[in-house]
Scaffold this motif. Structure first.
Motif, PDB file in Angstrom:
ATOM      1  N   SER A 143       0.886  -1.373  -0.158  1.00  0.00           N
ATOM      2  CA  SER A 143       0.093   0.053   0.012  1.00  0.00           C
ATOM      3  C   SER A 143       0.683   1.312   0.085  1.00  0.00           C
ATOM      4  CB  SER A 143      -0.949  -0.119   1.080  1.00  0.00           C
ATOM      5  OG  SER A 143      -0.091  -0.245   2.333  1.00  0.00           O
TER       6      SER A 143
ATOM      7  N   GLU B  80       1.572   3.301  -3.364  1.00  0.00           N
ATOM      8  CA  GLU B  80       0.697   3.904  -3.732  1.00  0.00           C
ATOM      9  C   GLU B  80       0.663   5.525  -3.326  1.00  0.00           C
ATOM     10  OE1 GLU B  80      -3.222   2.433  -2.932  1.00  0.00           O
ATOM     11  OE2 GLU B  80      -2.299   0.252  -3.163  1.00  0.00           O
ATOM     12  N   ILE B  81       1.368   5.723  -2.089  1.00  0.00           N
ATOM     13  CA  ILE B  81       1.268   6.953  -1.396  1.00  0.00           C
ATOM     14  C   ILE B  81       2.648   7.576  -1.391  1.00  0.00           C
ATOM     15  CG2 ILE B  81      -0.873   6.580  -0.354  1.00  0.00           C
ATOM     16  CD1 ILE B  81       0.918   5.982   2.541  1.00  0.00           C
TER      17      ILE B  81
ATOM     18  N   LYS C  64      -2.264   9.053   5.029  1.00  0.00           N
ATOM     19  CA  LYS C  64      -2.948   7.677   5.075  1.00  0.00           C
ATOM     20  C   LYS C  64      -4.432   7.990   5.423  1.00  0.00           C
ATOM     21  CE  LYS C  64       0.989   4.687   5.908  1.00  0.00           C
ATOM     22  NZ  LYS C  64       1.641   3.563   6.662  1.00  0.00           N
TER      23      LYS C  64
ATOM     24  N   LYS D 285      -6.575   9.621   4.299  1.00  0.00           N
ATOM     25  CA  LYS D 285      -7.421   9.782   3.069  1.00  0.00           C
ATOM     26  C   LYS D 285      -7.880   8.523   2.253  1.00  0.00           C
ATOM     27  CE  LYS D 285      -4.563  12.736   1.631  1.00  0.00           C
ATOM     28  NZ  LYS D 285      -3.945  13.755   0.781  1.00  0.00           N
ATOM     29  N   HIS D 286      -7.054   7.558   2.706  1.00  0.00           N
ATOM     30  CA  HIS D 286      -7.018   6.090   2.035  1.00  0.00           C
ATOM     31  C   HIS D 286      -7.707   5.034   2.872  1.00  0.00           C
ATOM     32  CE1 HIS D 286      -4.428   7.041  -1.326  1.00  0.00           C
ATOM     33  NE2 HIS D 286      -3.877   7.963  -0.509  1.00  0.00           N
TER      34      HIS D 286
ATOM     35  N   GLU E 212     -10.972   3.250   2.362  1.00  0.00           N
ATOM     36  CA  GLU E 212     -10.649   2.340   1.051  1.00  0.00           C
ATOM     37  C   GLU E 212      -9.677   0.920   1.328  1.00  0.00           C
ATOM     38  OE1 GLU E 212      -7.728   1.650  -2.915  1.00  0.00           O
ATOM     39  OE2 GLU E 212      -8.051   3.552  -1.819  1.00  0.00           O
ATOM     40  N   TRP E 213      -8.917   1.137   2.258  1.00  0.00           N
ATOM     41  CA  TRP E 213      -8.303   0.061   2.944  1.00  0.00           C
ATOM     42  C   TRP E 213      -9.073  -0.861   3.918  1.00  0.00           C
ATOM     43  CZ3 TRP E 213      -3.120   3.570   4.157  1.00  0.00           C
ATOM     44  CH2 TRP E 213      -2.598   3.803   3.024  1.00  0.00           C
TER      45      TRP E 213
END
Length: 378
Positions: free
Chosen positions: A11, A14-15, A248, A250-251, A254-255
């Motif tokens: 993950s 992606e960031i 993180k 912000k994600h 989704e995670w």
């Protein structure tokens, strides 16, 4: 095939650009402790948790969050705090650190969370707080006992270290873990669903006066620099961790959704491989949104042999937790003995955590469960 219990690199890819940009910004400014980065993260957390701005207080670790929460409730030597014996050590360690007495109640064998009804029978005239743990990412059902606890002036300190982002529907509303009691405590240890690149934590409260006190307590009890209203601790969240956590955050939805899909696929694989006579999948209480910080099954027999079998074949699985807190050597002085909390003790012999993390591949789950089936059908 090799499958880790947790792989943060997947993950992070992606960031990565956004994280490195934030690090450059911080190093250019050379402001590393508290400051605007922490304030921004605290503000965004309050919005995410749907609580008033100013309710979130960043600190140095989840353990410190528990300690600060207890300090803000004036927990002292001789006081009692009711909690669970089946959780990470920090929960009871923070209580004992202040000279208070951890008073245990057994767990619900289905959710692994504290048995609320039994906990209420542990109340004495020395009980000052109730500290339930939202274990492995699933909330306790607290709504039924909140009025009684408040009537008795017993503070509710939620240990939500493993549950940032989990929620529960009650009274027609969605409540986030850590926001239903008097105080909520979170950990941002790297392995958490919302994890930093080092230690970090947060305390939340809807009480503005308590929030201000927590801000003093985290900086040695100082309301103004070098003027100390009380004795606090050094527990400041640093800017680097706050900036990374803010990215993180912000994600996170989704995670967490991906973790739930992984959990559901495990259940399907257990069924198609005929494993239900050997294991029990974790349950999700009605009304709960479980975020599966850990995916912990119960193995009815030969748990340790299964763990060795899988580890030898490249599948990392672990036991959370092998010895309940009431049987830990350091808590021998509390006077508990084996058999006092049978559900916790049984779970410690049966619990096995399987890999669960964003970007875990279905084929990895399939191969893991196939090897589980091979073990039981040897």
């Amino acid at each position: 095939m090799t499958v880790p219990i947790l792989d943060l690199t997947r993950s992070f890819k992606e960031i990565k650009p956004e994280v490195f940009s934030a690090l450059e910004r911080i190093f250019d400014a050379q402001n590393f402790i508290l400051g605007s980065e922490v304030e921004t993260f605290e503000k965004h957390c309050a919005k995410y948790l749907e609580i008033p701005e100013g309710s979130c207080v960043g600190c140095a670790s989840g353990t410190d969050a528990l300690l600060l929460a207890l300090m803000s409730c004036d927990i002292h030597e001789g006081d009692e705090v009711i909690t669970t014996p089946f959780t990470f050590f920090a929960t009871s360690g923070a209580i004992a650190r202040l000279g208070a007495k951890p008073v245990f109640a057994d767990i619900d064998p289905s959710t692994y969370n504290i048995n609320i009804e039994q906990a209420m029978t542990k109340i004495t005239d020395r009980t000052k707080a109730f500290m339930p743990v939202h274990l492995f990412g699933q909330m306790c059902a607290l709504e039924a006992v909140i009025p009684e606890l408040h009537d008795k002036d017993i503070k509710i300190i939620e240990d939500a270290a493993q549950a940032f982002g989990s929620s529960r529907i009650s009274d027609g509303r969605i409540h986030r873990a850590g926001t239903v009691g008097d105080i909520g405590c979170y950990s941002f240890f790297p392995t958490k669903n919302l994890g930093g690149c080092g230690d970090g934590g947060m305390v939340v409260t809807n009480d503005p006066e308590r929030s201000e006190r927590l801000r003093r307590l985290r900086v040695h009890g100082a309301g103004t620099t070098y003027y100390h209203d009380e004795i606090g601790i050094n527990s400041r969240l640093d800017a680097i961790q706050a900036a990374i956590l803010d990215i993180k955050l912000k994600h996170l939805e989704e995670w967490n959704e991906e973790r739930r899909r992984i959990a559901e696929y495990y259940r399907l694989l257990f069924k198609t491989n005929g494993l239900h006579e050997f294991i029990t999948a974790p349950s999700e209480l009605d009304g709960n949104y479980h975020i599966y910080h850990q995916y912990v099954i119960r193995v009815k027999t030969k748990r340790d042999e299964l763990m060795s079998w899988l580890n030898e074949r490249g599948f990392a699985v672990r036991v959370y937790y092998p010895l309940p807190l009431h049987l830990q050597p350091c808590f021998k002085y509390l006077g508990y003995k084996e058999g006092d909390f049978p559900e916790s003790e049984k779970l410690s012999r049966e619990a096995l955590a399987l890999p669960v993390f964003p970007r875990l591949e279905p084929k990895e789950q399939e191969e893991l469960v196939k090897n589980m089936a091979d073990f039981f059908r040897r």
